[in-house]
Design a protein around this motif. Sequence first.
Motif, PDB file in Angstrom:
ATOM      1  N   THR A 249     -32.867 -51.873 -43.836  1.00 21.78           N
ATOM      2  CA  THR A 249     -34.155 -52.529 -44.077  1.00 21.78           C
ATOM      3  C   THR A 249     -34.344 -52.945 -45.534  1.00 21.78           C
ATOM      4  N   THR A 250     -33.432 -52.572 -46.405  1.00 19.80           N
ATOM      5  CA  THR A 250     -33.544 -52.915 -47.819  1.00 19.80           C
ATOM      6  C   THR A 250     -32.922 -54.283 -48.083  1.00 19.80           C
ATOM      7  N   ALA A 251     -33.688 -55.188 -48.713  1.00 20.60           N
ATOM      8  CA  ALA A 251     -33.210 -56.539 -49.050  1.00 20.60           C
ATOM      9  C   ALA A 251     -32.634 -57.249 -47.836  1.00 20.60           C
ATOM     10  N   ALA A 252     -33.316 -57.125 -46.686  1.00 19.12           N
ATOM     11  CA  ALA A 252     -32.780 -57.654 -45.428  1.00 19.12           C
ATOM     12  C   ALA A 252     -32.587 -59.166 -45.465  1.00 19.12           C
ATOM     13  N   ASP A 253     -33.558 -59.909 -45.990  1.00 18.53           N
ATOM     14  CA  ASP A 253     -33.434 -61.368 -46.040  1.00 18.53           C
ATOM     15  C   ASP A 253     -32.267 -61.793 -46.924  1.00 18.53           C
ATOM     16  N   GLU A 254     -32.124 -61.121 -48.063  1.00 19.44           N
ATOM     17  CA  GLU A 254     -31.029 -61.439 -48.973  1.00 19.44           C
ATOM     18  C   GLU A 254     -29.682 -61.160 -48.323  1.00 19.44           C
ATOM     19  N   LYS A 255     -29.600 -60.046 -47.611  1.00 25.42           N
ATOM     20  CA  LYS A 255     -28.345 -59.698 -46.945  1.00 25.42           C
ATOM     21  C   LYS A 255     -27.990 -60.712 -45.858  1.00 25.42           C
ATOM     22  N   ASP A 256     -29.003 -61.210 -45.156  1.00 24.09           N
ATOM     23  CA  ASP A 256     -28.745 -62.224 -44.126  1.00 24.09           C
ATOM     24  C   ASP A 256     -28.183 -63.498 -44.756  1.00 24.09           C
ATOM     25  N   ARG A 257     -28.731 -63.904 -45.903  1.00 24.09           N
ATOM     26  CA  ARG A 257     -28.237 -65.116 -46.570  1.00 24.09           C
ATOM     27  C   ARG A 257     -26.814 -64.902 -47.094  1.00 24.09           C
ATOM     28  N   ILE A 258     -26.556 -63.716 -47.629  1.00 23.46           N
ATOM     29  CA  ILE A 258     -25.210 -63.406 -48.125  1.00 23.46           C
ATOM     30  C   ILE A 258     -24.203 -63.444 -46.985  1.00 23.46           C
ATOM     31  N   ALA A 259     -24.558 -62.850 -45.856  1.00 24.51           N
ATOM     32  CA  ALA A 259     -23.651 -62.828 -44.700  1.00 24.51           C
ATOM     33  C   ALA A 259     -23.366 -64.236 -44.201  1.00 24.51           C
ATOM     34  N   LYS A 260     -24.391 -65.073 -44.173  1.00 24.82           N
ATOM     35  CA  LYS A 260     -24.198 -66.460 -43.719  1.00 24.82           C
ATOM     36  C   LYS A 260     -23.240 -67.198 -44.647  1.00 24.82           C
TER      37      LYS A 260
END
Length: 253
Positions: free
Chosen positions: A73-84
């Motif tokens: 749940t930490t920095a979830a949006d950022e992690k999604d962009r990094i994964a993409k």
Amino acid sequence: MYAPERQQEILRLARDGGRVDVLSLAEEFQVTAETIRRDLKALDRAGLLRRVHGGAIPAGRLDFEPDLAERETTAADEKDRIAKAALSELPAEGTMILDAGTTVARVAAAIPLEARLTVVTHSLPIAARLADHPGIQLHLIGGRVRHRTRAAVDAWALRAYGEIRADVLFVAANGFSAEHGLTTPDLAEAAVKRAAVAAARRVVLLADSTKHGQEHFARFGDLSDVDLLITDSGLSPEDTAAIERGGTEVVRA
């Protein structure tokens, strides 16, 4: 109880227990969660505590390691962009190693069904995500499984990574910087990460910007070991330029 007295008691509890959480403190002191958050913010500003998701830890705790649920749940949006952004680094019908980590797990979840890859991982959650993937030849590295990360460590894992070569490694770190390199709280976990780095021709670090400048107990490499860092826009242009001067390409997703 006045705020300074409460904050002193919060600091004592954090040092004794290694961590405090907002809801438990609010119940203990019979105040609102918002009051506790203000206390933690004041202690953080004073350099006495470091705020983490849901609470705080004593400043200087290099061995602190949040569990999987908290890291998800930490920095979830950022992690999604990094994964993409990381998907463009998948080797075409090649071989890759997926390290244990919540951002790396997001990459595993986003691999297209038509992708034909050989994947090696020591992460149980990542292996579970890919086990039914029709185009993937999955190799699960064995060893002692750490409960906090659900990752295999120790001699079996190290021996297995010593026997392979992969096109690319997607690796995670709890902290990274030009000065202190790549760090994580656990020595056994660090040893496996180091072995995975040695087993790959290309190393891609997936780390959100909050990890820049953080230092943890176990070091597993230099930032110069990383060919590409994929992070988020929270990493400043100045820090980006400094990292790239050291030879590591940076993508801010």
